[in-house]
Design a protein around this motif. Structure first.
Motif, mmCIF file in Angstrom:
data_model
loop_
_atom_site.group_PDB
_atom_site.id
_atom_site.type_symbol
_atom_site.label_atom_id
_atom_site.label_comp_id
_atom_site.label_asym_id
_atom_site.label_seq_id
_atom_site.Cartn_x
_atom_site.Cartn_y
_atom_site.Cartn_z
ATOM 1 N N ALA A 110 13.248 -2.159 3.465
ATOM 2 C CA ALA A 110 12.680 -2.867 4.620
ATOM 3 C C ALA A 110 11.284 -2.336 4.943
ATOM 4 C CB ALA A 110 13.607 -2.719 5.820
ATOM 5 N N ALA A 111 11.102 -1.020 4.761
ATOM 6 C CA ALA A 111 9.816 -0.419 5.123
ATOM 7 C C ALA A 111 8.740 -0.647 4.054
ATOM 8 C CB ALA A 111 9.995 1.084 5.357
ATOM 9 N N PHE A 112 9.112 -0.597 2.772
ATOM 10 C CA PHE A 112 8.074 -0.513 1.729
ATOM 11 C C PHE A 112 8.071 -1.650 0.710
ATOM 12 C CE2 PHE A 112 8.929 3.950 3.013
ATOM 13 C CZ PHE A 112 7.712 4.187 3.627
ATOM 14 N N TRP A 113 9.044 -2.551 0.752
ATOM 15 C CA TRP A 113 9.015 -3.697 -0.164
ATOM 16 C C TRP A 113 8.533 -4.925 0.559
ATOM 17 C CZ3 TRP A 113 14.338 -3.205 -3.140
ATOM 18 C CH2 TRP A 113 14.201 -2.252 -4.159
ATOM 19 N N PRO A 114 7.737 -5.784 -0.051
ATOM 20 C CA PRO A 114 7.164 -5.555 -1.367
ATOM 21 C C PRO A 114 6.121 -4.437 -1.327
ATOM 22 C CG PRO A 114 6.278 -7.568 -0.395
ATOM 23 C CD PRO A 114 7.327 -7.053 0.549
ATOM 24 N N GLY A 115 6.066 -3.656 -2.405
ATOM 25 C CA GLY A 115 5.094 -2.575 -2.446
ATOM 26 C C GLY A 115 5.360 -1.565 -3.539
ATOM 27 N N ALA A 116 4.623 -0.439 -3.459
ATOM 28 C CA ALA A 116 4.529 0.515 -4.555
ATOM 29 C C ALA A 116 5.656 1.546 -4.550
ATOM 30 C CB ALA A 116 3.170 1.207 -4.510
ATOM 31 N N LEU A 117 6.872 1.083 -4.341
ATOM 32 C CA LEU A 117 8.031 1.975 -4.341
ATOM 33 C C LEU A 117 9.073 1.454 -5.319
ATOM 34 C CD1 LEU A 117 9.557 4.381 -3.027
ATOM 35 C CD2 LEU A 117 10.595 2.706 -1.476
ATOM 36 N N VAL A 152 14.565 -0.396 -9.705
ATOM 37 C CA VAL A 152 14.131 -1.730 -9.260
ATOM 38 C C VAL A 152 12.904 -1.609 -8.365
ATOM 39 C CG1 VAL A 152 16.240 -3.110 -9.452
ATOM 40 C CG2 VAL A 152 15.935 -1.635 -7.463
ATOM 41 N N ARG A 153 12.047 -2.626 -8.464
ATOM 42 C CA ARG A 153 10.852 -2.658 -7.607
ATOM 43 C C ARG A 153 10.505 -4.101 -7.289
ATOM 44 N NH1 ARG A 153 5.049 -2.231 -7.026
ATOM 45 N NH2 ARG A 153 4.259 -2.449 -9.146
ATOM 46 N N VAL A 154 10.079 -4.319 -6.047
ATOM 47 C CA VAL A 154 9.582 -5.622 -5.592
ATOM 48 C C VAL A 154 8.072 -5.472 -5.403
ATOM 49 C CG1 VAL A 154 9.668 -7.374 -3.788
ATOM 50 C CG2 VAL A 154 11.753 -6.118 -4.389
ATOM 51 N N PRO A 155 7.271 -5.957 -6.345
ATOM 52 C CA PRO A 155 5.821 -5.767 -6.209
ATOM 53 C C PRO A 155 5.219 -6.702 -5.159
ATOM 54 C CG PRO A 155 6.320 -6.962 -8.229
ATOM 55 C CD PRO A 155 7.635 -6.631 -7.588
ATOM 56 N N SER A 156 4.063 -6.306 -4.614
ATOM 57 C CA SER A 156 3.428 -7.113 -3.563
ATOM 58 C C SER A 156 2.259 -7.946 -4.082
ATOM 59 C CB SER A 156 2.922 -6.201 -2.443
ATOM 60 O OG SER A 156 1.872 -5.379 -2.915
#
Ligand code: TXA
Ligand code: MG
Length: 328
Positions: free
Chosen positions: A92-99, A124-128
């Protein structure tokens, strides 16, 4: 249709047509490099064993080193992995993003076994990046993507870097211009009671600790398997030798400065001492310095503080400075 480069790899514009073509190539088992906010990824259909095998071959990557599955949103991540309360909070805090989160993989996730190198967990990663998001939406499935560089070398932050190193070995690259963050995602393992930091990266550790309400993170120790590039001593390496924390370079060394007071430096990661700007500039600066140093040359880098993205910058510099394996 865009003409292929002399190498045979097609450079696609990041428009609707280019994205549709890239998604079609992925669906056929092709390899497509694409921009993310961190670095360019070398994408393949994560459910297609043949396509995934080609990623390892194109990069010269050891088969024991697993890949990150890129997905369009947290709901798509939850179809593949089990997110506990900590993971939900971080997502919730960092997706989408560099985590990137390493989580227990669900049974029947359908991920090709080579993606996880046989581990019971999946990264897994959800890029922004808007182009990455559009590609994932158009493709409609998980895309396995390591950084689009030959194993052990500097990660690409521009489409040209990808063509230089992998042109002819991959079907296409979506050219989305330079990457804003400039170094790879932060990787956290959440497969046990402790949250382990496997690789410092684009989300500062301070922000993660604040989100989780903890004072310390466990930093992954040595394991038999290389759990993240951080486990491999030499990585992100230019051809030239590299020294860190240098305030007085030796004659002939190419000096990469940081902040004010680096008069005489060939390059400066950030003249103002801004760590985010320095992260964005790091990999291109290493490439330029490598060319300036020439064969047998040396690079010296000014001290970078161990805070914010400085932790990830110093991690990459340490690996660039590490003794290299013998090249055959
Ligand atoms: O920013 C990034 O993370 C970029 C962009 C393209 O998303 N990707 C990237 O991928 O840096 P790569 O493959 O260069 O580094 C990801 C690392 C792998 O080297 C691997 O060690 C670690 O993530 N990893 C992947 N799956 C893992 C797992 N199940 N357990 C532990 N580590 C894992
Ligand atoms: Mg990499």
């Amino acid at each position: 249709m865009p003409a292929p480069e002399p190498s045979g790899t097609t450079v696609l514009a990041p428009d609707a047509q280019g994205i549709a073509r890239a998604a079609g190539l992925l669906a056929q088992g092709g390899l497509v490099a694409f921009p993310t906010e961190t670095v360019y990824g070398l994408g393949a259909d994560a459910r297609n064993p043949g396509a995934v095998a080609r990623v390892f071959a194109a990069k010269g990557r050891p088969l024991v080193n697993p890949l990150i599955a890129h997905v369009v949103d947290t709901a798509a991540a939850a179809l593949l992995t089990r997110l506990d309360a900590r993971a939900e909070r971080l997502a919730a805090a960092f997706w989408p993003g560099a985590l990137t989160l390493v989580l227990p993989m669900r049974e029947g996730a359908g991920i090709a076994p080579q993606v996880t190198a046989g581990l019971p967990t999946l990264a897994v990663r959800v890029p922004s990046h808007p182009v990455a998001k559009a590609l994932l939406a158009a493709f409609g499935g998980p895309v396995a993507a390591p950084s689009a560089n030959p194993s052990g070398r500097i990660s690409p932050t521009r489409a040209e870097h990808v063509i230089e190193a992998l042109g002819g070995r991959i079907e296409a690259v979506l050219d989305g211009g330079p990457c804003a963050v400039g170094l790879e995602s932060t990787i956290l393992a959440l497969d046990g009671p402790e949250v382990r930091l496997l690789r410092p990266g684009g989300v500062p550790v301070e922000a993660i600790k604040e989100c989780l309400g903890v004072r310390l993170l466990t930093v992954a120790g040595k394991t038999v398997r290389p759990q993240a590039p951080g486990m491999m001593a030499s990585h992100y390496a230019p051809v030239a030798r590299l020294r860190m924390n240098v305030t007085r370079p030796e004659t002939g060394e190419v000096w990469i400065g940081f902040g004010p007071g680096c008069d005489g430096a060939a390059l400066n990661l950030s003249a103002d001492g801004d760590l985010d700007e320095a992260a964005t500039a790091l990999f291109t600066a290493m490439r330029v310095a490598d060319v300036l140093a020439g064969p047998g040359g040396s690079i010296a880098v000014a001290p970078v503080p161990e805070q914010g993205l400085g932790l990830a910058i110093n991690d990459r510099l340490q690996r660039a400075a590490a003794p290299r394996p013998e090249t055959p």
